[in-house]
Write a protein that holds these residues in place. Structure first.
Motif, PDB file in Angstrom:
ATOM      1  N   LYS A 170       0.852  -1.187   0.000  1.00  0.00           N
ATOM      2  CA  LYS A 170       0.000   0.000   0.000  1.00  0.00           C
ATOM      3  C   LYS A 170       0.889   1.238   0.000  1.00  0.00           C
ATOM      4  O   LYS A 170       1.710   1.423   0.897  1.00  0.00           O
ATOM      5  N   SER A 223      -1.957  -1.162  -4.107  1.00  0.00           N
ATOM      6  CA  SER A 223      -2.996  -0.359  -3.476  1.00  0.00           C
ATOM      7  C   SER A 223      -2.445   1.061  -3.326  1.00  0.00           C
ATOM      8  O   SER A 223      -1.412   1.260  -2.672  1.00  0.00           O
ATOM      9  N   PRO A 240      -0.193   2.862   5.597  1.00  0.00           N
ATOM     10  CA  PRO A 240       0.454   2.490   4.334  1.00  0.00           C
ATOM     11  C   PRO A 240       1.871   1.968   4.582  1.00  0.00           C
ATOM     12  O   PRO A 240       2.484   2.273   5.610  1.00  0.00           O
ATOM     13  N   LYS A 298      -4.861   4.201   8.166  1.00  0.00           N
ATOM     14  CA  LYS A 298      -4.680   3.415   6.929  1.00  0.00           C
ATOM     15  C   LYS A 298      -3.381   2.616   6.908  1.00  0.00           C
ATOM     16  O   LYS A 298      -3.277   1.652   6.166  1.00  0.00           O
TER      17      LYS A 298
END
Length: 167
Positions: free
Chosen positions: A3, A33, A79, A77
């Protein structure tokens, strides 16, 4: 799946904005992603963002004001990598990364020549802030060799007594 989050102020136009949209679209096409995180989601390049790329609007009027929202995004999130482009966004991304205590790899993309910054107190202060921000990065990408050389020269001259360099 890896990600990647790409942070820039907006998509109002310019080379950096176009390049970051291209990078986001290409990574997404390779099944990564990808989120394009914007301080304010506006600009002509917004329509060029692939439907495979997430667009996150931090709804900030200024880059500095987007730091708390970016830090919250990084915490939620998580990442693997945060890529930022443009000097003010790089400094904001470094601060948000630190505030969030994010484990993401922080990569900053520089497009300016630090030796050409203003020689007054404002310019010197900006260079000091840049050094602190960039020293926390896992990597710094200069878009042309003379830019990288300029950063290294200034970093070595100013911080010769310290063990770390910007790059």
């Amino acid at each position: 799946m890896k990600k990647v989050s790409i942070y820039i102020p907006s998509l109002r136009g310019g080379g950096a904005e176009r390049v970051m949209v291209t990078v986001a679209n290409e990574l997404a096409a390779r099944n990564w992603s990808v989120d394009l995180v914007l301080a304010f989601a506006t600009g002509p390049y917004l329509s060029e963002v692939s439907s495979k790329v997430g667009v996150v609007d931090l709804k900030s009027t200024r880059v500095l004001k987007s730091v708390p929202g970016l830090a919250a995004y990084l915490r939620s999130k998580r990442p693997d990598t945060l890529l930022a482009a443009m000097s003010n966004a790089n400094m904001a991304a470094s601060l948000a990364h630190r505030l969030a205590r994010s484990p993401a790899r922080l990569v900053l993309s520089e497009r300016s020549m630090p030796s050409q910054m203003r020689a007054d107190l404002v310019g010197k202060s900006m260079m000091a802030v840049k050094h602190l921000a960039y020293a926390r990065a896992h990597g710094v990408v200069a878009v042309f060799k003379s830019c990288a050389d300029d950063f290294l020269k200034l970093a070595m001259r100013r911080f010769a007594s310290q063990s770390g360099l910007l790059f």
